[in-house]
Design an enzyme around this catalytic site. Structure first.
Site, PDB file in Angstrom:
ATOM      1  N   TRP A   1     -10.649  10.760 -92.480  1.00 25.68           N
ATOM      2  CA  TRP A   1     -10.488  10.200 -91.142  1.00 25.68           C
ATOM      3  C   TRP A   1      -9.075  10.327 -90.564  1.00 25.68           C
ATOM      4  O   TRP A   1      -8.855   9.987 -89.418  1.00 25.68           O
ATOM      5  CB  TRP A   1     -10.852   8.704 -91.174  1.00 25.68           C
ATOM      6  CG  TRP A   1     -10.256   7.991 -92.350  1.00 25.68           C
ATOM      7  CD1 TRP A   1     -10.883   7.698 -93.531  1.00 25.68           C
ATOM      8  CD2 TRP A   1      -8.902   7.538 -92.514  1.00 25.68           C
ATOM      9  NE1 TRP A   1     -10.013   7.091 -94.406  1.00 25.68           N
ATOM     10  CE2 TRP A   1      -8.786   6.980 -93.808  1.00 25.68           C
ATOM     11  CE3 TRP A   1      -7.767   7.552 -91.686  1.00 25.68           C
ATOM     12  CZ2 TRP A   1      -7.599   6.444 -94.299  1.00 25.68           C
ATOM     13  CZ3 TRP A   1      -6.581   7.023 -92.177  1.00 25.68           C
ATOM     14  CH2 TRP A   1      -6.504   6.470 -93.466  1.00 25.68           C
ATOM     15  N   ASN A   2      -8.100  10.761 -91.365  1.00 29.72           N
ATOM     16  CA  ASN A   2      -6.724  10.725 -90.840  1.00 29.72           C
ATOM     17  C   ASN A   2      -6.451  11.863 -89.865  1.00 29.72           C
ATOM     18  O   ASN A   2      -5.813  11.665 -88.826  1.00 29.72           O
ATOM     19  CB  ASN A   2      -5.706  10.726 -91.988  1.00 29.72           C
ATOM     20  CG  ASN A   2      -5.866  11.899 -92.922  1.00 29.72           C
ATOM     21  OD1 ASN A   2      -6.960  12.454 -93.055  1.00 29.72           O
ATOM     22  ND2 ASN A   2      -4.803  12.285 -93.580  1.00 29.72           N
TER      23      ASN A   2
ATOM     24  N   LYS B   1     -19.742  16.774 -94.192  1.00 28.22           N
ATOM     25  CA  LYS B   1     -19.840  15.322 -94.019  1.00 28.22           C
ATOM     26  C   LYS B   1     -18.460  14.821 -93.628  1.00 28.22           C
ATOM     27  O   LYS B   1     -17.608  14.569 -94.466  1.00 28.22           O
ATOM     28  CB  LYS B   1     -20.317  14.607 -95.282  1.00 28.22           C
ATOM     29  CG  LYS B   1     -20.711  13.156 -94.952  1.00 28.22           C
ATOM     30  CD  LYS B   1     -20.563  12.202 -96.108  1.00 28.22           C
ATOM     31  CE  LYS B   1     -19.173  11.806 -96.425  1.00 28.22           C
ATOM     32  NZ  LYS B   1     -18.432  11.098 -95.357  1.00 28.22           N
TER      33      LYS B   1
ATOM     34  N   GLU C   1     -17.318   8.790 -91.521  1.00 25.90           N
ATOM     35  CA  GLU C   1     -18.195   8.000 -90.638  1.00 25.90           C
ATOM     36  C   GLU C   1     -17.381   7.195 -89.629  1.00 25.90           C
ATOM     37  O   GLU C   1     -17.871   6.852 -88.560  1.00 25.90           O
ATOM     38  CB  GLU C   1     -19.061   7.051 -91.486  1.00 25.90           C
ATOM     39  CG  GLU C   1     -20.205   7.740 -92.218  1.00 25.90           C
ATOM     40  CD  GLU C   1     -19.742   8.682 -93.318  1.00 25.90           C
ATOM     41  OE1 GLU C   1     -18.622   8.503 -93.840  1.00 25.90           O
ATOM     42  OE2 GLU C   1     -20.498   9.616 -93.638  1.00 25.90           O
TER      43      GLU C   1
ATOM     44  N   GLY D   1      -9.119  13.602 -99.613  1.00 26.75           N
ATOM     45  CA  GLY D   1      -9.183  12.142 -99.555  1.00 26.75           C
ATOM     46  C   GLY D   1      -8.367  11.530-100.670  1.00 26.75           C
ATOM     47  O   GLY D   1      -7.356  12.103-101.087  1.00 26.75           O
ATOM     48  N   SER D   2      -8.833  10.401-101.178  1.00 25.54           N
ATOM     49  CA  SER D   2      -8.021   9.662-102.143  1.00 25.54           C
ATOM     50  C   SER D   2      -8.200  10.185-103.572  1.00 25.54           C
ATOM     51  O   SER D   2      -9.204  10.834-103.896  1.00 25.54           O
ATOM     52  CB  SER D   2      -8.386   8.179-102.086  1.00 25.54           C
ATOM     53  OG  SER D   2      -9.721   8.002-102.489  1.00 25.54           O
TER      54      SER D   2
ATOM     55  N   GLU E   1      -8.095  18.102-102.434  1.00 25.22           N
ATOM     56  CA  GLU E   1      -6.803  17.905-101.775  1.00 25.22           C
ATOM     57  C   GLU E   1      -6.644  16.399-101.640  1.00 25.22           C
ATOM     58  O   GLU E   1      -7.252  15.773-100.787  1.00 25.22           O
ATOM     59  CB  GLU E   1      -6.810  18.638-100.434  1.00 25.22           C
ATOM     60  CG  GLU E   1      -5.437  18.936 -99.913  1.00 25.22           C
ATOM     61  CD  GLU E   1      -4.944  17.833 -99.010  1.00 25.22           C
ATOM     62  OE1 GLU E   1      -4.344  16.872 -99.563  1.00 25.22           O
ATOM     63  OE2 GLU E   1      -5.157  17.913 -97.803  1.00 25.22           O
ATOM     64  N   LEU E   2      -5.856  15.807-102.555  1.00 29.71           N
ATOM     65  CA  LEU E   2      -5.824  14.353-102.653  1.00 29.71           C
ATOM     66  C   LEU E   2      -4.521  13.808-102.073  1.00 29.71           C
ATOM     67  O   LEU E   2      -3.952  14.395-101.168  1.00 29.71           O
ATOM     68  CB  LEU E   2      -6.056  13.949-104.111  1.00 29.71           C
ATOM     69  CG  LEU E   2      -7.309  14.622-104.717  1.00 29.71           C
ATOM     70  CD1 LEU E   2      -7.468  14.285-106.178  1.00 29.71           C
ATOM     71  CD2 LEU E   2      -8.565  14.238-103.947  1.00 29.71           C
TER      72      LEU E   2
ATOM     73  N   CYS F   1      -1.306  13.183 -95.738  1.00 25.80           N
ATOM     74  CA  CYS F   1      -1.105  13.325 -97.186  1.00 25.80           C
ATOM     75  C   CYS F   1       0.249  13.948 -97.493  1.00 25.80           C
ATOM     76  O   CYS F   1       0.805  13.725 -98.553  1.00 25.80           O
ATOM     77  CB  CYS F   1      -2.231  14.158 -97.782  1.00 25.80           C
ATOM     78  SG  CYS F   1      -2.493  15.700 -96.919  1.00 25.80           S
TER      79      CYS F   1
ATOM     80  N   GLU G   1       1.153   5.916-103.260  1.00 24.91           N
ATOM     81  CA  GLU G   1       1.283   6.517-101.929  1.00 24.91           C
ATOM     82  C   GLU G   1       1.069   5.467-100.828  1.00 24.91           C
ATOM     83  O   GLU G   1       0.006   4.835-100.782  1.00 24.91           O
ATOM     84  CB  GLU G   1       0.213   7.595-101.821  1.00 24.91           C
ATOM     85  CG  GLU G   1       0.006   8.168-100.463  1.00 24.91           C
ATOM     86  CD  GLU G   1      -1.217   9.079-100.412  1.00 24.91           C
ATOM     87  OE1 GLU G   1      -1.136  10.089 -99.722  1.00 24.91           O
ATOM     88  OE2 GLU G   1      -2.232   8.771-101.054  1.00 24.91           O
TER      89      GLU G   1
END
Ligand code: NAD
Length: 486
Positions: free
Chosen positions: A159-160, A183, A186, A236-237, A258-259, A292, A388
């Site tokens: 979402w960022n 996906k 949401e 994401g995380s 890609e975390l 990130c 982080e």
């Protein structure tokens, strides 16, 4: 049903796109899409049912059979047509992105432009997917190295920076000849859906690009368990990355992760302090720090440290907070209330091991705002140094010599971006050699571009996006030993 058109109060959460049509999600669950600047609910996003997901898998398999046999030039043409539509609709998409994600409108416009650039680069690269011919060991024998698309891909984006991060995955997969199920998040669904609509309307064959929403864990489990999905790409995380690696393991599925990141900035004392501060304040607080690769841990050489921190904090404090739709806004809200709570907790725990120079509160009380926050003399074991922040928090420490700067910069589990500021070629080289990260900007704040690979080491994940390496992630290599004189 069509994808959402943003028009202020006319915000509509998108439907699913499966096969060759938009449809309403068939599950009983939904997500409330909230404007983080006001806290107002924009719309309810309906989720895919298990039957919708099965339809998406079937469509992606059929789409792959068509798309893998579509000549590279035709794939390129279709993608470029989509890119042109995306550019033409940039203003509408950007407005929608600001409504659902919060970032200032100028940054949303910039995001759509970068997304278009990224898909364009991949589209152009589609015609340069080349194998090679190696001399064989006998007359009439050729050793051929061929490239082939891996198959239907599951693309999970956050979402960022929802438009860029989905575009980078879609562009790579489709340029390589893969079909995909996307996906997006949401919480910020509509801007990505509007981008998907551009590629659908450009004329992609049915099933090549499918869009679903749902409960993330349920969607991932359902789709990754299917034999249809051959590759998963997630941004994401770290925690979710680990979970997905576990889900992908039984099927030995390819994975790009890609975390998170905790990017160090090393500033030597030969820099123009004013110029360096201006560039780093802009980079730190872009997207309210929710990137990130955002610069986060600032190591500044002792001779200029106090002056640097003072100027940085004053510039940070002067940034205008506000609704991203207002033209004067320089920093919008955080993307959701979860992030606002996370920042408040992080600041409270870090304040015990650092000096709070500016910020630390919400600033604007309504919505999900958080002030640009600067800590000086942060202890190495302070929570924000270890985990982080993923928000508008800058952490400063002084260093005396290059070796200690390197040691501090590398004292983290993450390894995504890093920034170095000095005119000394010797110091630049020492930092480039010593920093344990995937991407380094020297006298620049840009570590991610369409043309070059972006990926991390350690907890920041593995695999690459963008550049030739990004495309390679959607291809497998086939060796053919061909004897034409049996
Ligand atoms: P989270 O861990 O719940 O979710 C992170 C992202 O993963 C979200 O987009 C979410 O929709 C998605 N997700 C969650 N569970 C999933 C699953 N089982 N399958 C597929 N997708 C799933 O955390 P959050 O509160 O949304 O975000 C906070 C943290 O996430 C931050 O601390 C940051 O480290 C990380 N994050 C990183 C990036 C990045 O660009 N690398 C982007 C967004 C968030």
């Amino acid at each position: 049903m069509t994808a959402t058109k943003a028009s202020g109060a006319g915000y509509r959460a998108p439907g699913l796109y499966i096969g060759d049509r938009w449809r309403a999600g068939g599950a009983a669950t939904h997500t409330a899409v909230v404007n983080p600047a006001t806290g107002a609910t924009l719309d309810q996003l309906r989720h895919a049912s298990a039957a919708d997901l099965d339809d998406a898998l079937q469509a992606a398999q059929a789409g792959f059979e068509t798309w893998r046999n579509t000549p590279a030039a035709a794939r390129q043409d279709l993608l470029l047509r989509g890119v042109a539509l995306l550019r033409g609709r940039a203003a509408d998409i950007a407005r929608c992105l600001t409504l659902e994600q919060g970032k200032p409108l100028a940054q949303s416009l910039g995001e759509v432009k970068v997304a278009a650039d990224m898909v364009q680069w991949y589209a152009e690269q589609a015609r340069r997917i080349q194998g090679r011919l190696v001399p064989g060991d006998a007359a009439g024998v050729d050793y051929e190295v061929r490239k082939a698309p891996v198959g239907p891909c599951l693309l999970l984006s956050p979402w960022n920076v929802p438009v860029i991060l989905a575009a980078r995955k879609i562009g790579g997969a489709l340029a390589a000849g893969c079909s995909c199920i996307v996906k997006p998040p949401e919480e910020t669904p509509a801007a990505v859906a509007m981008m998907v609509a551009c590629f659908v309307e450009a004329g992609l064959p049915p099933g090549v690009l499918n869009l679903v929403f749902g409960v993330p864990d349920a969607v991932s489990r359902h789709l990754i368990a299917s034999d249809t999905i051959k590759k998963v790409s997630f941004t994401g995380s770290v925690a979710v990355g680990r979970l997905l690696a576990g889900l992908a393991a039984p099927g030995l599925k390819r994975l790009t992760l890609e975390l998170g990141g905790h990017s160090p900035v090393v500033v030597f004392d030969d820099v123009d302090v004013e110029d360096c501060v201006a560039r780093l304040v802009a980079a730190k607080f872009r997207n309210a720090g929710q990137l990130c690769h955002a610069p986060t841990r600032f190591f500044v050489q002792r001779r200029i440290y106090a002056d640097f921190v003072d100027r940085f904090a004053r510039a940070a404090a002067s940034l205008k907070q506000g609704d991203g739709l207002l033209p004067q806004t320089e920093i919008g809200p955080l993307a959701n209330a979860r992030r606002q709570r996370a920042m408040a907790e992080l600041v409270a725990s870090t304040a015990r091991a650092a000096t709070l120079v500016t910020g630390g509160g919400h600033g604007i009380e309504q919505g999900c705002f958080f002030q640009p926050t600067v800590f000086a003399d942060v202890q190495p074991d302070a929570e924000a140094m270890v985990n982080e922040p993923f928000g508008p928090v800058a952490l400063f420490r002084a260093f005396d010599d290059p070796a200690s700067a390197l040691a501090q910069a590398n004292a983290t589990r993450y390894g995504l971006g890093a920034y170095v500021f000095t005119d000394s070629a010797r110091l630049q080289r020492q930092m480039i050699d010593g920093l344990n990260v995937g991407a380094i900007a020297v006298n620049s704040t840009v570590v991610s571009v369409a043309e070059a690979p972006f990926g991390g080491v350690g907890d920041s994940g593995y695999g690459y996006e963008s550049g030739e390496e990004g495309l390679e992630g959607y291809l497998h290599t086939k060796f053919v030993n061909r004897n034409s004189q049996p």
